[in-house]
Design a protein around this motif. Structure first.
Motif, PDB file in Angstrom:
ATOM      1  N   MET A  40       0.853  -1.188   0.000  1.00  0.00           N
ATOM      2  CA  MET A  40       0.000   0.000   0.000  1.00  0.00           C
ATOM      3  C   MET A  40       0.891   1.241   0.000  1.00  0.00           C
ATOM      4  N   HIS A  41       0.575   2.162  -0.861  1.00  0.00           N
ATOM      5  CA  HIS A  41       1.361   3.380  -0.983  1.00  0.00           C
ATOM      6  C   HIS A  41       0.633   4.525  -0.279  1.00  0.00           C
ATOM      7  N   SER A  42       1.400   5.315   0.469  1.00  0.00           N
ATOM      8  CA  SER A  42       0.798   6.487   1.112  1.00  0.00           C
ATOM      9  C   SER A  42       0.610   7.578   0.090  1.00  0.00           C
ATOM     10  N   VAL A  43      -0.409   8.362   0.282  1.00  0.00           N
ATOM     11  CA  VAL A  43      -0.733   9.433  -0.662  1.00  0.00           C
ATOM     12  C   VAL A  43      -0.544  10.768   0.028  1.00  0.00           C
ATOM     13  N   ASN A  44       0.285  11.618  -0.542  1.00  0.00           N
ATOM     14  CA  ASN A  44       0.502  12.971  -0.019  1.00  0.00           C
ATOM     15  C   ASN A  44      -0.363  13.952  -0.792  1.00  0.00           C
ATOM     16  N   ILE A  45      -1.221  14.623  -0.086  1.00  0.00           N
ATOM     17  CA  ILE A  45      -2.104  15.585  -0.742  1.00  0.00           C
ATOM     18  C   ILE A  45      -1.426  16.943  -0.748  1.00  0.00           C
ATOM     19  N   SER A  46      -1.134  17.447  -1.915  1.00  0.00           N
ATOM     20  CA  SER A  46      -0.458  18.736  -2.016  1.00  0.00           C
ATOM     21  C   SER A  46      -1.366  19.848  -1.512  1.00  0.00           C
ATOM     22  N   ALA A  47      -0.726  20.889  -0.935  1.00  0.00           N
ATOM     23  CA  ALA A  47      -1.487  22.018  -0.393  1.00  0.00           C
ATOM     24  C   ALA A  47      -2.306  22.705  -1.472  1.00  0.00           C
ATOM     25  N   GLU A  48      -1.846  22.573  -2.748  1.00  0.00           N
ATOM     26  CA  GLU A  48      -2.564  23.255  -3.813  1.00  0.00           C
ATOM     27  C   GLU A  48      -3.939  22.638  -4.067  1.00  0.00           C
ATOM     28  N   PHE A  49      -4.171  21.404  -3.542  1.00  0.00           N
ATOM     29  CA  PHE A  49      -5.460  20.759  -3.730  1.00  0.00           C
ATOM     30  C   PHE A  49      -6.384  20.968  -2.538  1.00  0.00           C
ATOM     31  N   LEU A  50      -5.879  21.591  -1.478  1.00  0.00           N
ATOM     32  CA  LEU A  50      -6.713  21.867  -0.331  1.00  0.00           C
ATOM     33  C   LEU A  50      -7.581  23.084  -0.596  1.00  0.00           C
ATOM     34  N   PRO A  51      -8.800  23.101  -0.053  1.00  0.00           N
ATOM     35  CA  PRO A  51      -9.656  24.273  -0.280  1.00  0.00           C
ATOM     36  C   PRO A  51      -9.042  25.502   0.382  1.00  0.00           C
ATOM     37  N   PRO A  52      -9.137  26.666  -0.258  1.00  0.00           N
ATOM     38  CA  PRO A  52      -8.571  27.881   0.340  1.00  0.00           C
ATOM     39  C   PRO A  52      -9.308  28.246   1.617  1.00  0.00           C
ATOM     40  N   PRO A  53      -8.599  28.806   2.595  1.00  0.00           N
ATOM     41  CA  PRO A  53      -9.259  29.170   3.861  1.00  0.00           C
ATOM     42  C   PRO A  53     -10.278  30.275   3.659  1.00  0.00           C
ATOM     43  N   THR A  54     -11.276  30.281   4.504  1.00  0.00           N
ATOM     44  CA  THR A  54     -12.317  31.307   4.474  1.00  0.00           C
ATOM     45  C   THR A  54     -12.162  32.212   5.691  1.00  0.00           C
ATOM     46  N   ALA A  55     -12.952  33.283   5.724  1.00  0.00           N
ATOM     47  CA  ALA A  55     -12.918  34.187   6.879  1.00  0.00           C
ATOM     48  C   ALA A  55     -13.279  33.424   8.155  1.00  0.00           C
ATOM     49  N   ALA A  56     -14.189  32.447   8.036  1.00  0.00           N
ATOM     50  CA  ALA A  56     -14.582  31.644   9.195  1.00  0.00           C
ATOM     51  C   ALA A  56     -13.410  30.833   9.723  1.00  0.00           C
ATOM     52  N   ASP A  57     -12.547  30.365   8.827  1.00  0.00           N
ATOM     53  CA  ASP A  57     -11.368  29.609   9.254  1.00  0.00           C
ATOM     54  C   ASP A  57     -10.417  30.492  10.056  1.00  0.00           C
ATOM     55  N   PHE A  58     -10.256  31.727   9.634  1.00  0.00           N
ATOM     56  CA  PHE A  58      -9.382  32.644  10.360  1.00  0.00           C
ATOM     57  C   PHE A  58     -10.003  33.034  11.701  1.00  0.00           C
ATOM     58  N   TYR A  59     -11.287  33.273  11.698  1.00  0.00           N
ATOM     59  CA  TYR A  59     -11.947  33.662  12.949  1.00  0.00           C
ATOM     60  C   TYR A  59     -11.912  32.522  13.968  1.00  0.00           C
ATOM     61  N   ARG A  60     -11.955  31.291  13.479  1.00  0.00           N
ATOM     62  CA  ARG A  60     -12.004  30.130  14.363  1.00  0.00           C
ATOM     63  C   ARG A  60     -10.753  30.029  15.245  1.00  0.00           C
ATOM     64  N   VAL A  61      -9.639  30.580  14.788  1.00  0.00           N
ATOM     65  CA  VAL A  61      -8.391  30.467  15.556  1.00  0.00           C
ATOM     66  C   VAL A  61      -8.087  31.750  16.328  1.00  0.00           C
ATOM     67  N   ASN A  62      -9.077  32.634  16.469  1.00  0.00           N
ATOM     68  CA  ASN A  62      -8.823  33.894  17.185  1.00  0.00           C
ATOM     69  C   ASN A  62      -8.529  33.615  18.657  1.00  0.00           C
ATOM     70  N   ARG A  63      -7.790  34.539  19.274  1.00  0.00           N
ATOM     71  CA  ARG A  63      -7.373  34.383  20.671  1.00  0.00           C
ATOM     72  C   ARG A  63      -8.247  35.190  21.634  1.00  0.00           C
ATOM     73  N   GLY A  64      -9.452  35.516  21.238  1.00  0.00           N
ATOM     74  CA  GLY A  64     -10.382  36.194  22.139  1.00  0.00           C
ATOM     75  C   GLY A  64      -9.995  37.625  22.420  1.00  0.00           C
ATOM     76  N   GLY A  65      -9.879  37.939  23.711  1.00  0.00           N
ATOM     77  CA  GLY A  65      -9.578  39.306  24.110  1.00  0.00           C
ATOM     78  C   GLY A  65     -10.719  39.930  24.881  1.00  0.00           C
ATOM     79  N   GLY A  66     -11.862  39.260  24.887  1.00  0.00           N
ATOM     80  CA  GLY A  66     -13.025  39.795  25.582  1.00  0.00           C
ATOM     81  C   GLY A  66     -14.248  39.783  24.692  1.00  0.00           C
ATOM     82  N   LEU A  67     -15.388  40.069  25.281  1.00  0.00           N
ATOM     83  CA  LEU A  67     -16.658  39.997  24.565  1.00  0.00           C
ATOM     84  C   LEU A  67     -16.681  40.923  23.357  1.00  0.00           C
ATOM     85  N   PHE A  68     -16.284  42.194  23.539  1.00  0.00           N
ATOM     86  CA  PHE A  68     -16.284  43.159  22.442  1.00  0.00           C
ATOM     87  C   PHE A  68     -15.280  42.736  21.371  1.00  0.00           C
ATOM     88  N   SER A  69     -14.073  42.381  21.806  1.00  0.00           N
ATOM     89  CA  SER A  69     -13.037  42.021  20.844  1.00  0.00           C
ATOM     90  C   SER A  69     -13.441  40.826  19.996  1.00  0.00           C
TER      91      SER A  69
END
Length: 242
Positions: A1-30
């Motif tokens: 069995m051969h392992s398959v490496n998926i190139s980054a170019e085939f991954l879906p581009p990140p969305t604004a939701a992806d960036f927001y998901r990793v936010n570090r908070g800062g408080g309710l307003f932030s």
């Protein structure tokens, strides 16, 4: 069995939701405002191929430009030669956008894997520089509006303002601890007084509508940050004795 490496170019581009998901908070307003705007900025930067440090420098340059404008025109605003709402609006919008860039650089670094110790150091140093400029702007406005404002108040305000930045950096370390761990809505509402996004929003509103209240504003910030510093010392000292 051969392992398959998926190139980054085939991954879906990140969305604004992806960036927001990793936010570090800062408080309710932030989280509700600044981090969401930052996610949009991070997405735009990613599409343009910009590195996180470009956003960090954007935060610094915009923050400095706004604060220098407030300092330069503080005297003219106090005498009525320049409309307070014009300068206040520049501060209100400019400081918020600068903070959103500060939120965006970390999101971009985490989603794209471009984070580095050097980038983290640049981020902290730029935050310090931008906040020194902001403190200078508020102090200049307070003195221009009320020349009799005591020197010790301005000095105490400048010193205690850094408590928020220092404790934020400490909270990100391996030995981080919180005095209040509850995430309930009432607690989060109470913590707005320590939410940087909410604080600079309040500062911008005061500069826009009632700049003569700036002295009272810096006095309130001094009490809050000074009180938090004393409480943090007591909390840490108690923990160290256990």
């Amino acid at each position: 069995m051969h392992s398959v490496n998926i190139s980054a170019e085939f991954l879906p581009p990140p969305t604004a939701a992806d960036f927001y998901r990793v936010n570090r908070g800062g408080g309710l307003f932030s989280e509700a405002i600044s981090q969401r705007i930052g996610a949009g900025m991070a997405l735009a930067a990613h599409r343009m191929g910009l590195p996180p440090t470009a956003l960090t420098m954007g935060n610094l340059l915009l923050g400095l430009a706004v604060s220098v404008t407030v300092v330069t025109l503080a005297g003219q605003v106090a005498t009525g030669d320049v409309a307070a709402w014009v300068v206040g609006l520049v501060a209100l919008v400019g400081w918020q956008l600068a903070y959103a860039l500060d939120c965006a650089d970390g999101q971009l670094a985490r989603v794209t894997g471009q984070g580095s110790p050097a980038g983290a150091r640049v981020d902290v140093l730029c935050d310090v520089a931008a906040q020194i400029a902001l403190v200078t702007a508020l102090s200049a406005t307070a003195v221009a509006q009320r020349p009799s404002a005591p020197t010790w108040l301005v000095a105490a305000f400048a010193g205690t303002w850094m408590v928020n930045l220092v404790t934020s950096v400490m909270a990100a370390g391996p030995n981080a601890a919180s005095m209040v761990t509850s995430t309930s809505l009432p607690v989060r509402l109470a913590k707005l007084i320590r939410d940087y996004g909410a604080v600079i929003f309040l500062a911008g509103v005061v500069l826009t509508l009632v700049p003569e209240w700036t002295t009272w504003l810096i006095a309130a910030f001094t009490l809050v940050n000074g009180g938090f510093l004393l409480a943090s010392i007591a909390f840490s000292a108690r923990a160290s004795l256990r």
